[in-house]
Structure formats: structure tokens, C-alpha cells
Design an enzyme around this catalytic site. Structure first.
Site, short mmCIF file in Angstrom:
data_model
loop_
_atom_site.label_atom_id
_atom_site.label_comp_id
_atom_site.label_asym_id
_atom_site.label_seq_id
_atom_site.Cartn_x
_atom_site.Cartn_y
_atom_site.Cartn_z
CD GLU A 171 -3.00 -1.18 2.24
OE1 GLU A 171 -3.15 -0.08 3.10
OE2 GLU A 171 -3.83 -2.24 2.19
CG HIS A 182 -9.07 6.22 1.74
ND1 HIS A 182 -8.87 6.16 0.34
CD2 HIS A 182 -8.50 5.11 2.09
CE1 HIS A 182 -8.12 4.89 -0.23
NE2 HIS A 182 -7.96 4.43 1.22
NE ARG A 203 -4.76 5.77 3.21
CZ ARG A 203 -5.28 4.68 3.85
NH1 ARG A 203 -5.71 5.18 4.98
NH2 ARG A 203 -5.42 3.46 3.53
CG HIS A 214 -10.00 6.55 5.59
ND1 HIS A 214 -11.15 5.61 5.57
CD2 HIS A 214 -8.99 5.75 6.11
CE1 HIS A 214 -10.64 4.44 5.37
NE2 HIS A 214 -9.21 4.53 5.68
NE ARG A 220 -5.02 5.40 9.43
CZ ARG A 220 -5.35 4.58 8.73
NH1 ARG A 220 -4.88 3.15 8.76
NH2 ARG A 220 -6.34 4.77 7.88
C1 SIN Z 1 -7.72 1.00 2.40
O1 SIN Z 1 -7.91 -0.35 2.44
O2 SIN Z 1 -7.20 1.65 1.67
C2 SIN Z 1 -8.13 1.62 3.92
C3 SIN Z 1 -7.00 0.74 4.80
C4 SIN Z 1 -6.72 1.85 5.81
O3 SIN Z 1 -7.22 2.83 6.11
O4 SIN Z 1 -5.57 1.59 6.42
#
Ligand code: SIN
Length: 517
Positions: free
Chosen positions: A123, A241, A287, A348, A383
Site C-alpha cells: 500500500e 482517503h 495518502r 477516513h 497515518r
Molecule cells: C484501505 O484499504 O485503503 C484502507 C486501509 C486503511 O485505512 O488503512
């Protein structure tokens, strides 16, 4: 509504408010001891931010030979834009393997490869694949497994009580010590005396008009703690998000960051990729950066959304790995196998909250906060993806250890403690939430924040309030706290962008504007 002093009283050792991963894990950890535990859930046990988490749990498990807790720590600190509490982060990250082993033992179905190693997702902001998951419904898999165990335990153990559809409306104190809470269930009050009161109430998403969070995420724990004087921290840092579904008549459904880790791309209105113009890591930047890049492209071109194209992942992999996203987008008329998804940022995750150490201890004796409502400093100003379930689970394990070793003597508050205050509610909740999105969202300014602080309100008598109104009170109180904190931070850092202090941007590698043109 019964708001008089004849309310039933429950005496317990530990009161846990909230049924996400933090609350459930703590209750399970305590249930085999002789401690009396009451767990309260505002709606059903599954109604939590944890249940809705798609991505998974970031943890170094040994499944990736190139990864280490040190690299995970560096990624976390980098994402936090200079405000990470490195000691807290180290402690939580180095316990990641312990959490995953415990969740595995409790029956959580994480995906594994044919030789039994965890399947790991990549991610944004992670330099290594390390997100342990179950397809795109990891949160649901976790809360289902934990809830099933908890309900089975509650059937056998009379010391464990689970109360659903019950909201904590106020904390109770004796002097400076927290000694329980007032609950509201089916319109009637219940008084709980507890030696230890644990807030595990999750996030604040409903403070904003557009959010990926469920309806129960109304900032309850933070507001409860604030009202008894607990120290809060980092309240200006709210994570947006980057990719929530953006359709006129659909909710802001989360499209997991894991899809970008698997190869999905972000496209502007000309069908061009654009995130690399803002940061060299492109779609896999942290993010705050990706959300802001999307916001810039949307505002410069007056667009309501950009496109997230999952087609580069390939149909077979989409069907195997992201069935929930496939099905939900299909329900709203988007076939993700053949067309891009319209997306825009949405509120988010709350990085700030009730100041707590890694075992949940707050500034108030007898009061603990674990999970999203707490602020350990792990997340700093932004985060790192999938560090939230990690933090919530590790804090629950730590607090469980601590409570098992402690002397749980209940302190009684005065049962007749009367509260018939006049309470402030927003004059118009939808307008307040829209204003929060506009003025305390991704981009803030002194004038917008000052306007929020003058948001019209109305007063009601607390003795007349409904469960809904208690939630609205918390939304209003915490929304104003976010605005106050955002006003005080006269710089731009991580998730907090002040357009009137844009030149002081403190997110590593980020350029504020598209520099290619
Ligand atoms: C996501 O799956 O993008 C959200 C996971 C998160 O907020 O850490």
C-alpha cells in the site's frame, strides 16, 4: 425517556465502550480471568470502522524476507511528517507479529499462500509488501471471528456482559478519577460503576459530509473524554482517503489503497495519469500526498472527481482479490472490469484523539483509550496505510496485560450525580457537516475555520435528549475542536494544509502545485 436517579446500576471491574477490533480484543483477553467485564456497542457488534476496513493489518511477520520492523518504522515516521512519537511507534510496530499470531489463534482467516505464509499486499508509503489481509474485507473477517468468540464466551461466563444498541452518554467521576459511565439503552439510563473505563469508540468520520466511515463513527469517545477534562492531542490531523466512490446517489464507499498497490492508476479528465507530477512515488505516495494531488486536479479543472482505473490489475486478479469492491461498484452501475471508477477524497481516519500511551493510559486515572479514538503519536501528522488495525490490536493486548496484573477495585461515584445541563447541538447538522468538509477538510484557511467556529447552534435540555441527539452533540463538539486545533497550527504538515500557510509545507517530497506546467 427515563433520566431520573432510579436508573439501574451495574458494578463492574472493566467497562469497555466500543466493539471494533480494540474493544473486542480487550474483552476476549480479559474474559478468561475472574474480572467482571461489560462491553457496550452503540449499534450492533459489527457496526464499527474496523468491520469496514478493507486493506488489512500492516505488520512484519517474516513472510517477506526483505522486510523488517526497522523498515516499517522508517516508513511510518516518514509518513508522519515529523510528528510521529518514535518510541510509541517502535513499541507498536515491533509487536505486530504478536498481534497477527494472536488474531490467527483466535480464528481470523488471513489469506495464505500454498506453503502457509501470509499473502502480503503493498500500500502507499510502504517500501515493502507487509499488509496481512483477507481479500478486500479484512476488517469484517477480523470482527466476525472475534465477535463469534466473544458471544460464545458471554454465554458461558456470567462475568462477561455484552450490551448492544447502547450508547455511553457521559463518563462519571469522583474527584479526578473516572469511575464509570452513564449509558442509554432503549431510551432508559443505566449507571455503570467501573474500576477501569476503556474508550474504544473508533473514529470521527461523521463529523464530515463525505466520509468512508459508518454511521456510528460520531466521535463519541473523544467528546466523552473531553467533557471530563482528559487531554486531547493532534486534533487537527484528519486523514482523507484519496479514493472514495464519487457518484451523486451513492455513499462514499472506500476503494482500498490496496488496488493501487496491485497496479490501479489515477486518471484525470483527459485520461492522463497525474500523481507523479506531485510526487515521485506516484499512486503509491502516502495518502496525504495522493489526496492532495487529486484535490488539486479537481479544483484546477473544476471537476467533481477523478478516475481510478483498476483495469491494469487484470480481470482474474480483480475477481480473486477484490470481490467486495467489484460487487459494490457493480451495485452502483460501475463495472470495474471494463470501466474506471469515479473517485474523490473523503474523511477516513482521525490521527489525533485522547492522548494515551501504548497501553491506553490517559491523563485521567481510571480512564483508558485504545484504537482510533486514542492518540499515541504513532501516526504523527499522517497515518501510514493499514497501521490503524495494528495500533488498535496492539494497544488492546497491552492494556489487557496491564489490567490482568492490576488490582481492580471499583470506585463508586455518587449514584445521584445529576446532570440536567443545557446542551449545544448544531442548528442544522447536514449544513454543519458540509461546512466541516469545506472548511476543515483537505484544505483549510483562517477565514474558513473562523466561520466554522461561529456555526449556528441550538440548546436542548440534556434530560430530553435521544440517542441520535447525543451523537449530534459529539459531532458538533469534536468538529469545533478540530477547527480550533486547525486554526492554531499555522503551517502545512501531513494531512493539515493551510492555504494561507502553504509555503511552510512539511510533508517530505511533496510539492504543493503541479510543477510540470
Ligand atoms: C484501505 O484499504 O485503503 C484502507 C486501509 C486503511 O485505512 O488503512
Amino acid at each position: 425517556m427515563n433520566n431520573n436517579c432510579t436508573a439501574p446500576v451495574i458494578n463492574t471491574d472493566v467497562l469497555i465502550v466500543g466493539s471494533g477490533i480494540a474493544g473486542l480484543m480487550l474483552a476476549l483477553r480479559l474474559q478468561s480471568s475472574d474480572l467482571k467485564v461489560v462491553l457496550v456497542s452503540k449499534a450492533g457488534l459489527f457496526d464499527s470502522n474496523s468491520s469496514w476496513a478493507q486493506g488489512g493489518v500492516a505488520a512484519v511477520t517474516g513472510a517477506n524476507p526483505f522486510d523488517s520492523p526497522e523498515i516499517h518504522l522508517i516508513d511510518t515516521i516518514k509518513a508522519g511528517a515529523g510528528l510521529t512519537n518514535a518510541d510509541a511507534a517502535r513499541s507498536i510496530i515491533f509487536n505486530g507479529h504478536r498481534l497477527i499470531a494472536e488474531l490467527d489463534r483466535l480464528g481470523v482467516a488471513f489469506e495464505k499462500n500454498p506453503v502457509g505464509a501470509y499473502d502480503l499486499a503493498l500500500e502507499g508509503g510502504h517500501k515493502q509488501a507487509r499488509v496481512v489481509h483477507n481479500k478486500d474485507t479484512t476488517g469484517r473477517s477480523i470482527t466476525e471471528a472475534l465477535s463469534a468468540k466473544l458471544l460464545a464466551a458471554a454465554k458461558e461466563n456470567k462475568n462477561l456482559i455484552v450490551l448492544e444498541n447502547t450508547i455511553a452518554i457521559n463518563l462519571r467521576t469522583t474527584g479526578d478519577v473516572c469511575c464509570g459511565a452513564e449509558l442509554l439503552k432503549d431510551g432508559s439510563k443505566i449507571i455503570v460503576h467501573s474500576a477501569h473505563t476503556v474508550l474504544a469508540t473508533g473514529g470521527v468520520g461523521q463529523v464530515y459530509e463525505r466520509t468512508t466511515n459508518p454511521l456510528v463513527a460520531t466521535a463519541d469517545g473523544i467528546a466523552l473524554a473531553y467533557r471530563i477534562g482528559a487531554i486531547l492531542s493532534d486534533m487537527e490531523f484528519v486523514q482523507f482517503h484519496p479514493t472514495a466512490l464519487r457518484l451523486d446517489h451513492a455513499p462514499a464507499f472506500l476503494i482500498s489503497e490496496a488496488v493501487r498497490g496491485a497496479g490501479a492508476t489515477l486518471l484525470d479528465h483527459r485520461g492522463q495519469r497525474f500523481v507523479k507530477r506531485f510526487h515521485q512515488d506516484g499512486e503509491l505516495a502516502t495518502r496525504d500526498i495522493v489526496a492532495r494531488a487529486i484535490h488539486s486536479v479537481m479544483s484546477e479543472n473544476d471537476l467533481p472527481q477523478v478516475d481510478l482505473d483498476m483495469r491494469p490489475i487484470g480481470a482474474a486478479q480483480i475477481e480473486r482479490r477484490f470481490p467486495h469492491i467489484l460487487k459494490t461498484c457493480g451495485h452502483y452501475g460501475i463495472d470495474i472490469l471494463t470501466q474506471p471508477i469515479p473517485v474523490a477524497p473523503a474523511a477516513h481516519y482521525m490521527m489525533g484523539g485522547i492522548k494515551a500511551d501504548v497501553a491506553g493510559r490517559t491523563s485521567v486515572t481510571g480512564l483508558y483509550a485504545i484504537g482510533e479514538c486514542a492518540c499515541t503519536g504513532l501516526h504523527g501528522a499522517n497515518r501510514l496505510a493499514s497501521n490503524s488495525l495494528l495500533e488498535a490490536g496492539v494497544m488492546a493486548l497491552n492494556l489487557g496485560d496491564q489490567l490482568l496484573a492490576s488490582d481492580c477495585k471499583s470506585v463508586r461515584s455518587n449514584v445521584n450525580q445529576k446532570r440536567n445541563e443545557q446542551v449545544l447541538l448544531p442548528a442544522d447538522l447536514p449544513i454543519f457537516r458540509a461546512q466541516m468538509y469545506r472548511h476543515a477538510g483537505l484544505v483549510r484557511s483562517q477565514s474558513g475555520l473562523n466561520m466554522l467556529l461561529k456555526a449556528p447552534s441550538k440548546t436542548v435540555s440534556e434530560s430530553q435528549m435521544t440517542t441520535e441527539q447525543y451523537s449530534h452533540r459529539n459531532i458538533f463538539q469534536v468538529g469545533l475542536l478540530i477547527a480550533q486545533a486547525a486554526l492554531l497550527r499555522t503551517e502545512s504538515r501531513g494531512s493539515h494544509l493551510r492555504e494561507d500557510y502553504a509555503d511552510l509545507i512539511r510533508t517530505p517530497g511533496m510539492v504543493l502545485r503541479d510543477v510540470s506546467s
